[in-house]
Motif scaffolding. Sequence first.
Motif, short mmCIF file in Angstrom:
data_model
loop_
_atom_site.label_atom_id
_atom_site.label_comp_id
_atom_site.label_asym_id
_atom_site.label_seq_id
_atom_site.Cartn_x
_atom_site.Cartn_y
_atom_site.Cartn_z
N GLU A 118 0.82 -1.21 0.00
CA GLU A 118 0.00 0.00 0.00
C GLU A 118 0.86 1.26 0.00
OE1 GLU A 118 -3.06 1.01 3.24
OE2 GLU A 118 -4.17 -0.22 1.82
N GLN A 119 1.97 1.23 0.75
CA GLN A 119 2.87 2.38 0.78
C GLN A 119 3.49 2.64 -0.59
OE1 GLN A 119 5.39 1.16 3.98
NE2 GLN A 119 4.04 1.97 5.57
N ALA A 120 3.88 1.54 -1.28
CA ALA A 120 4.46 1.67 -2.62
C ALA A 120 3.42 2.22 -3.60
CB ALA A 120 4.96 0.30 -3.10
N TYR A 121 2.19 1.73 -3.48
CA TYR A 121 1.09 2.18 -4.35
C TYR A 121 0.81 3.66 -4.12
CZ TYR A 121 -3.80 2.75 -5.85
OH TYR A 121 -4.96 3.20 -6.43
N TYR A 122 0.82 4.08 -2.83
CA TYR A 122 0.54 5.48 -2.49
C TYR A 122 1.65 6.40 -3.00
CZ TYR A 122 -0.52 9.67 0.18
OH TYR A 122 -0.80 10.97 0.54
N ALA A 123 2.91 5.96 -2.87
CA ALA A 123 4.05 6.76 -3.35
C ALA A 123 3.96 6.96 -4.87
CB ALA A 123 5.36 6.07 -2.98
N GLU A 124 3.59 5.89 -5.58
CA GLU A 124 3.45 5.97 -7.04
C GLU A 124 2.31 6.91 -7.43
OE1 GLU A 124 2.30 3.04 -10.78
OE2 GLU A 124 2.91 2.13 -8.89
N LYS A 125 1.21 6.80 -6.69
CA LYS A 125 0.04 7.64 -6.96
C LYS A 125 0.37 9.12 -6.74
CE LYS A 125 -4.76 8.22 -5.46
NZ LYS A 125 -5.78 7.82 -4.49
N LYS A 126 1.12 9.39 -5.64
CA LYS A 126 1.50 10.77 -5.32
C LYS A 126 2.41 11.35 -6.40
CE LYS A 126 3.72 11.56 -1.38
NZ LYS A 126 4.00 11.75 0.06
N ALA A 127 3.33 10.51 -6.92
CA ALA A 127 4.24 10.94 -7.98
C ALA A 127 3.46 11.28 -9.25
CB ALA A 127 5.27 9.85 -8.26
N GLN A 128 2.44 10.47 -9.56
CA GLN A 128 1.63 10.72 -10.76
C GLN A 128 0.83 12.01 -10.63
OE1 GLN A 128 -0.65 7.12 -11.16
NE2 GLN A 128 0.92 6.09 -12.37
N VAL A 129 0.30 12.26 -9.43
CA VAL A 129 -0.46 13.50 -9.18
C VAL A 129 0.45 14.72 -9.34
CG1 VAL A 129 -1.64 14.84 -7.38
CG2 VAL A 129 -2.21 12.43 -7.72
N ALA A 130 1.69 14.60 -8.81
CA ALA A 130 2.65 15.70 -8.92
C ALA A 130 3.01 15.97 -10.38
CB ALA A 130 3.90 15.37 -8.12
N LEU A 131 3.21 14.90 -11.17
CA LEU A 131 3.53 15.04 -12.60
C LEU A 131 2.39 15.73 -13.35
CD1 LEU A 131 5.25 11.65 -13.53
CD2 LEU A 131 6.24 13.91 -13.81
N LYS A 132 1.17 15.31 -13.00
CA LYS A 132 -0.01 15.89 -13.67
C LYS A 132 -0.13 17.38 -13.36
CE LYS A 132 -4.95 15.04 -14.33
NZ LYS A 132 -6.13 14.29 -13.87
N ALA A 133 0.10 17.73 -12.08
CA ALA A 133 0.02 19.14 -11.67
C ALA A 133 1.10 19.97 -12.36
CB ALA A 133 0.17 19.23 -10.15
N LYS A 134 2.31 19.39 -12.48
CA LYS A 134 3.43 20.08 -13.15
C LYS A 134 3.12 20.31 -14.63
CE LYS A 134 8.41 19.64 -13.88
NZ LYS A 134 9.57 18.73 -13.80
N ALA A 135 2.55 19.27 -15.27
CA ALA A 135 2.20 19.37 -16.70
C ALA A 135 1.12 20.43 -16.91
CB ALA A 135 1.73 18.01 -17.21
N ALA A 136 0.15 20.47 -15.99
CA ALA A 136 -0.94 21.44 -16.12
C ALA A 136 -0.43 22.87 -15.93
CB ALA A 136 -2.02 21.13 -15.08
#
Length: 208
Positions: free
Chosen positions: A173-191
């Motif tokens: 779950e921790q690995a899944y959450y870290a990956e999810k957080k990284a994807q959210v950060a990438l999306k925010a950066k792209a936007a």
Amino acid sequence: SNAEYMGVFFIMSDTIVIDGKGHLLGRLASIVAKQLLFGKKVVVVRAEALIVSGSLTRNKIKYAQFIKKRMNTNPRRGPFHFRSPARIFWRTLRGMLPHKTVKGQLALGRLAAFEGIPEPYDKKKRVVVPSALKSLRLRADRNFTVLGELSKEVGWGYTDLVAKLEAQRKIKEQAYYAEKKAQVALKAKAAASADLSPVNAILAPLGY
């Protein structure tokens, strides 16, 4: 934490996944029973972390008295004394439903209870019920028993296995959450870095 407070969740969601950790057994059962009668599907996970008021010794004595209640001529016909936390919760809740009627049987069929958090519920949003939380409902100086401890004392043999599976789940779950957080950060950066000036000129007259 993946658990959040229940507000309109009972109203909005079809299947509700409740994280049992830190909840008082009877209070949670009564709230869930009412929702089942309303037609909701409810899943209670981490039943081994539910709490019963009173010390472990007191609850062991109560369980010993419960075990003595059996059919004299043929005990195999019941009553049945469940040892696992999920089944203890299930049986407690059954007493709060008219389970000998069709309505009650259908309501009971909408309930699922588990020790630990098995798939697919480990990826689902989990909620808590504030009105059943020990921290809000039981005075801090009162004794309490964790249901998993009581079950272990009365013959449930899967404490270590559930603990092992839960440890594995938490790592995943921790690995899944870290990956999810990284994807959210990438999306925010792209936007933030996107040049939308050509599109904005077209959308502005339309009110966007």
